[in-house]
Motif scaffolding. Sequence first.
Motif, PDB file in Angstrom:
ATOM      1  N   VAL A 429      33.576  -2.388 -30.754  1.00  0.00           N
ATOM      2  CA  VAL A 429      32.988  -1.285 -29.987  1.00  0.00           C
ATOM      3  C   VAL A 429      34.025  -0.731 -29.017  1.00  0.00           C
ATOM      4  N   ILE A 430      34.031   0.591 -28.876  1.00  0.00           N
ATOM      5  CA  ILE A 430      34.951   1.242 -27.950  1.00  0.00           C
ATOM      6  C   ILE A 430      34.300   1.320 -26.564  1.00  0.00           C
ATOM      7  N   TYR A 431      34.795   0.517 -25.654  1.00  0.00           N
ATOM      8  CA  TYR A 431      34.349   0.592 -24.261  1.00  0.00           C
ATOM      9  C   TYR A 431      35.225   1.615 -23.530  1.00  0.00           C
ATOM     10  N   LYS A 432      34.844   1.945 -22.318  1.00  0.00           N
ATOM     11  CA  LYS A 432      35.668   2.793 -21.463  1.00  0.00           C
ATOM     12  C   LYS A 432      35.679   2.200 -20.066  1.00  0.00           C
ATOM     13  N   GLU A 433      36.509   2.770 -19.211  1.00  0.00           N
ATOM     14  CA  GLU A 433      36.570   2.336 -17.812  1.00  0.00           C
ATOM     15  C   GLU A 433      36.440   3.548 -16.903  1.00  0.00           C
ATOM     16  N   THR A 434      36.024   3.297 -15.681  1.00  0.00           N
ATOM     17  CA  THR A 434      35.962   4.361 -14.680  1.00  0.00           C
ATOM     18  C   THR A 434      36.333   3.757 -13.323  1.00  0.00           C
ATOM     19  N   PRO A 435      36.965   4.523 -12.434  1.00  0.00           N
ATOM     20  CA  PRO A 435      37.317   3.971 -11.115  1.00  0.00           C
ATOM     21  C   PRO A 435      36.076   3.479 -10.369  1.00  0.00           C
ATOM     22  N   THR A 436      36.217   2.348  -9.694  1.00  0.00           N
ATOM     23  CA  THR A 436      35.094   1.784  -8.941  1.00  0.00           C
ATOM     24  C   THR A 436      34.916   2.483  -7.595  1.00  0.00           C
ATOM     25  N   ARG A 437      36.025   2.908  -6.998  1.00  0.00           N
ATOM     26  CA  ARG A 437      35.973   3.554  -5.682  1.00  0.00           C
ATOM     27  C   ARG A 437      37.159   4.524  -5.582  1.00  0.00           C
ATOM     28  N   CYS A 438      37.233   5.253  -4.493  1.00  0.00           N
ATOM     29  CA  CYS A 438      38.360   6.166  -4.267  1.00  0.00           C
ATOM     30  C   CYS A 438      39.604   5.364  -3.871  1.00  0.00           C
ATOM     31  N   ASN A 540      44.446  -0.026  -7.119  1.00  0.00           N
ATOM     32  CA  ASN A 540      43.880   0.149  -5.779  1.00  0.00           C
ATOM     33  C   ASN A 540      42.401   0.523  -5.823  1.00  0.00           C
ATOM     34  N   THR A 541      41.999   1.285  -6.853  1.00  0.00           N
ATOM     35  CA  THR A 541      40.585   1.689  -6.939  1.00  0.00           C
ATOM     36  C   THR A 541      39.744   0.626  -7.625  1.00  0.00           C
ATOM     37  N   GLY A 542      40.386  -0.188  -8.490  1.00  0.00           N
ATOM     38  CA  GLY A 542      39.622  -1.065  -9.370  1.00  0.00           C
ATOM     39  C   GLY A 542      38.924  -0.221 -10.430  1.00  0.00           C
ATOM     40  N   THR A 543      38.520  -0.831 -11.535  1.00  0.00           N
ATOM     41  CA  THR A 543      37.778  -0.079 -12.551  1.00  0.00           C
ATOM     42  C   THR A 543      36.543  -0.851 -12.977  1.00  0.00           C
ATOM     43  N   THR A 544      35.533  -0.104 -13.384  1.00  0.00           N
ATOM     44  CA  THR A 544      34.280  -0.656 -13.880  1.00  0.00           C
ATOM     45  C   THR A 544      34.197  -0.398 -15.375  1.00  0.00           C
ATOM     46  N   LEU A 545      33.788  -1.405 -16.130  1.00  0.00           N
ATOM     47  CA  LEU A 545      33.671  -1.267 -17.574  1.00  0.00           C
ATOM     48  C   LEU A 545      32.443  -0.425 -17.915  1.00  0.00           C
ATOM     49  N   LEU A 546      32.579   0.457 -18.924  1.00  0.00           N
ATOM     50  CA  LEU A 546      31.469   1.280 -19.411  1.00  0.00           C
ATOM     51  C   LEU A 546      31.234   0.973 -20.881  1.00  0.00           C
ATOM     52  N   GLU A 547      29.964   0.885 -21.289  1.00  0.00           N
ATOM     53  CA  GLU A 547      29.641   0.635 -22.703  1.00  0.00           C
ATOM     54  C   GLU A 547      28.822   1.789 -23.267  1.00  0.00           C
ATOM     55  N   PRO A 548      28.953   2.064 -24.583  1.00  0.00           N
ATOM     56  CA  PRO A 548      28.189   3.160 -25.199  1.00  0.00           C
ATOM     57  C   PRO A 548      26.747   2.754 -25.472  1.00  0.00           C
ATOM     58  N   ILE A 549      25.856   3.725 -25.289  1.00  0.00           N
ATOM     59  CA  ILE A 549      24.420   3.511 -25.478  1.00  0.00           C
ATOM     60  C   ILE A 549      23.899   4.484 -26.541  1.00  0.00           C
ATOM     61  N   LEU A 550      23.034   3.976 -27.424  1.00  0.00           N
ATOM     62  CA  LEU A 550      22.387   4.806 -28.431  1.00  0.00           C
ATOM     63  C   LEU A 550      20.975   5.167 -27.990  1.00  0.00           C
ATOM     64  N   SER A 551      20.566   6.392 -28.310  1.00  0.00           N
ATOM     65  CA  SER A 551      19.168   6.784 -28.165  1.00  0.00           C
ATOM     66  C   SER A 551      18.519   6.620 -29.531  1.00  0.00           C
ATOM     67  N   VAL A 552      17.469   5.829 -29.631  1.00  0.00           N
ATOM     68  CA  VAL A 552      16.868   5.521 -30.931  1.00  0.00           C
ATOM     69  C   VAL A 552      15.388   5.883 -30.946  1.00  0.00           C
ATOM     70  N   ARG A 553      14.919   6.205 -32.154  1.00  0.00           N
ATOM     71  CA  ARG A 553      13.478   6.427 -32.370  1.00  0.00           C
ATOM     72  C   ARG A 553      13.086   5.685 -33.642  1.00  0.00           C
ATOM     73  N   LEU A 554      12.059   4.828 -33.542  1.00  0.00           N
ATOM     74  CA  LEU A 554      11.629   3.995 -34.661  1.00  0.00           C
ATOM     75  C   LEU A 554      10.198   4.334 -35.040  1.00  0.00           C
ATOM     76  N   ASN A 555       9.933   4.361 -36.353  1.00  0.00           N
ATOM     77  CA  ASN A 555       8.578   4.526 -36.872  1.00  0.00           C
ATOM     78  C   ASN A 555       8.334   3.435 -37.905  1.00  0.00           C
ATOM     79  N   ALA A 556       7.219   2.709 -37.747  1.00  0.00           N
ATOM     80  CA  ALA A 556       6.911   1.649 -38.705  1.00  0.00           C
ATOM     81  C   ALA A 556       5.456   1.237 -38.546  1.00  0.00           C
TER      82      ALA A 556
END
Length: 652
Positions: A429-438, A540-556
């Motif tokens: 899975v492809i994760y991403k990062e984002t700065p934690t603070r300024c 200096n900012t540190g980074t936070t890990l980001l994970e991808p999320i799926l929007s799903v709809r199930l019928n059964a």
Amino acid sequence: MKKMINIGIVAHVDAGKTTLTEQMLYLSGAVRQVGNVDEGTAQTDWLPVERARGISVKASSVIFDWKDTQINLIDTPGHVDFSGEVERTLSVLDAAVLVVSAVEGIQSQTEVLMDAFASMHLPYILFINKLDRAGSDYASVLEELKKYLRSQGKEIFAINFPVGEGESGCRVSLHPLDDPMIREELVLLLAEKQEALMDQYLEEGDLPDDTLFSALREAVKETRVVPVVCGASKENIGVDMLLDSIVVWLQPDVGKVDEALSGQVYKVEHDQAMGKIAHVRLFSGMVKNRDAIYLPRTDSEEKVTQIRRISGRKQSDIGAVYAGEIAALCGLSSVRAGDMIGHLAPKREYQMAVPLLTVQILPVDPEQLMPLVNALQELADEDPLLEFEWLQNEKELHIKITGNIQLEILTVLLKERYGLDVVFSEASVIYKETPTRCGEGFEAYTMPKPCWAVVHFRIEPLPRGSGLQYASVIPNKQMLYRYQTHVETAVPRALKQGLYGWEVTDLKVTLIGGEHHVLHTHPLDFFVATPMGIMNGLENTGTTLLEPILSVRLNADESVLGKTISAFLRMRGEFDSPVVKKGVFTLEGRLPVADSLQFPVEFAAMTSGKGLYNARFSHYTECPLELGRVAKRRGIDPRDRAKWILHARQAL
């Protein structure tokens, strides 16, 4: 002069768009016999891999006439793994036809496409297909579409209606526009934003046909109204009504030949004799054989050696292409799919394809490593979303993918076109990062001489989905603008790998300080300094890990609802309250990609193959480091300052 319009046919996989294309070609007289997808005789699915799999993999164009209009039609893949082809095609169209199955109704890719049309302000017609199939429910699907489009501020206008649906002998009839109730419904549909129309209708009790039709054409062009045609493409039912609707209700964007050249490449192929073939839509200007045209991405000019008109498997040399037309240009050796040519016109874009997985690709025969590198470079020109990466020091090849079907097709293409057998590592899975603070980052690259590049950055986190924003607040006299351009170019590259080895996103980087030296600064010094300054800032900012999320709809069936909810909880999923009707539940929610890779197979087994699973990329969100994954750093880390400088100066 004959009118001309560029149309794309799009759909969720297996909705029947390629069959619809074949019937259009047959009705127009462009072919003598209807091609068959399953038999591999379709005009637009002619690649060996498309014939073998029975699915569209590449966008393919055909040209035919209907009444007084030339229709340049592009048939696109329906499978989500090939959304990149669709994404590039949409940006060059005047309008589209969205095919929806009357049996399955709105599916995940249907929603993605309707969202894309809304964002791009692209006019389109809906074609509700497969009325002849058992289980067809036109009324329910039409109501479902109305609800979805009204959430976007749009209305539906039904051109025809089915008679005897669900049977092979079904037919369709046009709505009689001389019926007072139908006319009143149409007027009310159009009058919301046209008070003059309503006033005229109230005063006169009716509207002249030309006034009514003109108002409807304008509403379709402005994407306030979406015409709907129903039929069954396999039985050639309703296809003539769809063609009539295209030429009556959809209007082309007319470019001017005497304006500066502007166009976009939506597809690239490789020909053994001619090299790269760039499929282009011209928005303005014209191109003739032997013309030198400007490519903004590479900031270079290249000469066109031949111009072809391509329709299915047929090709002809046409010598020139004019504004509004689609053609294939030969001779552009550095072009990639998605490139602009000539003057940079405003691009109509929407991101549909989001690669969420990465794999390492290896040749079965180690001696074929370099041929594989060259082959992947060609394929990356055709599909830039692969983001092919060749790590020369590690002798590793990495690509990004949207799903396993893409890997299967890639395996076949490499074998058929290049004679290469390959294997893939397990997908990650492809994760991403984002700065934690300024925070701020600084680098003074002044040794070993000759060199001089000082950079000072401010780094700030931004809301999810913001991407990268860059700015500079320092004047030319402090750092020459050409060096500032080097910094701006280097920043996105420097952010490809953050503290945990993933791309850094959702941040603003501002150049707040820096300097060059009149004598010692070398043009490449800021490309060396920028990654070190950026990595200093991220520490200096540190980074936070980001994970991808799926929007799903199930019928059964309702009997497996408890198991489904348990599976959601196990996968760290979130869900809304399930809706149960007639013993069938609908469950909408969100699932982390990393925990749900095998869930489609699990859900199919749980429901004995009868459940419906629709999923689409939703967003990236914060993820605890212990639940995510740290990626192995590729290449030299700019934080290893001495080694990075030697590497950047090619001294290693």
